[in-house]
Write a protein that holds these residues in place. Structure first.
Motif: not given
Length: 137
Positions: A83-107
């Motif tokens: 369960i913890l591994k699955d949640q970590l994987q989901e959070i990593n996907v969300k972090l990647k999406q958030m990082t991409e959005t942050r980079d777009l906003l900065r740009y």
């Protein structure tokens, strides 16, 4: 520690603590002879874990599943770990999406004035505007 102290410690309400216990996000909390909850360090760890995971977007259902397994006894550690591994994987996907959005906003912020000037001068139009989705390809 009583409910009010535990709630204040983590910036939650006593209603939230009672809800977490009622639905099974945290295991049942011991009570004194008068029926008042007495939070132990173990209980505080559960509250901290639940609050942290909820802030990261982990579902109540996943938290209930994790907490329920802890109360079953037996060989549940691998299921809990999964369960913890699955949640970590989901959070990593969300972090990647958030990082991409942050980079777009900065740009967009960094190039905003130039883009507006190009539109005003006619250098850029709706037909020849930058394709943002191709920016990082």
């Amino acid at each position: 520690m009583n409910s009010k102290e535990a709630a204040e410690m983590f910036g939650l309400t006593t209603d939230t603590l009672r809800y977490y216990e009622r639905v099974g996000v945290i295991p049942p909390v011991e009570r004194d002879k008068n029926g008042y909850r007495i939070y132990t360090n173990r209980d505080l760890n559960w509250i901290f874990l639940a609050k942290s995971l909820r802030q990261a977007g982990v579902s109540i259902e996943s938290l209930i599943e994790f907490a329920t397994l802890s109360q079953l006894g037996g060989d549940v550690q691998q299921a809990q770990k999964q369960i913890l591994k699955d949640q970590l994987q989901e959070i990593n996907v969300k972090l990647k999406q958030m990082t991409e959005t942050r980079d777009l906003l900065r740009y967009k912020i960094d190039t905003y004035d130039d883009h507006i000037a190009q539109f005003k001068s006619g250098e850029v139009t709706a037909d020849n505007v930058e394709k943002l989705w191709k920016r990082n390809q």
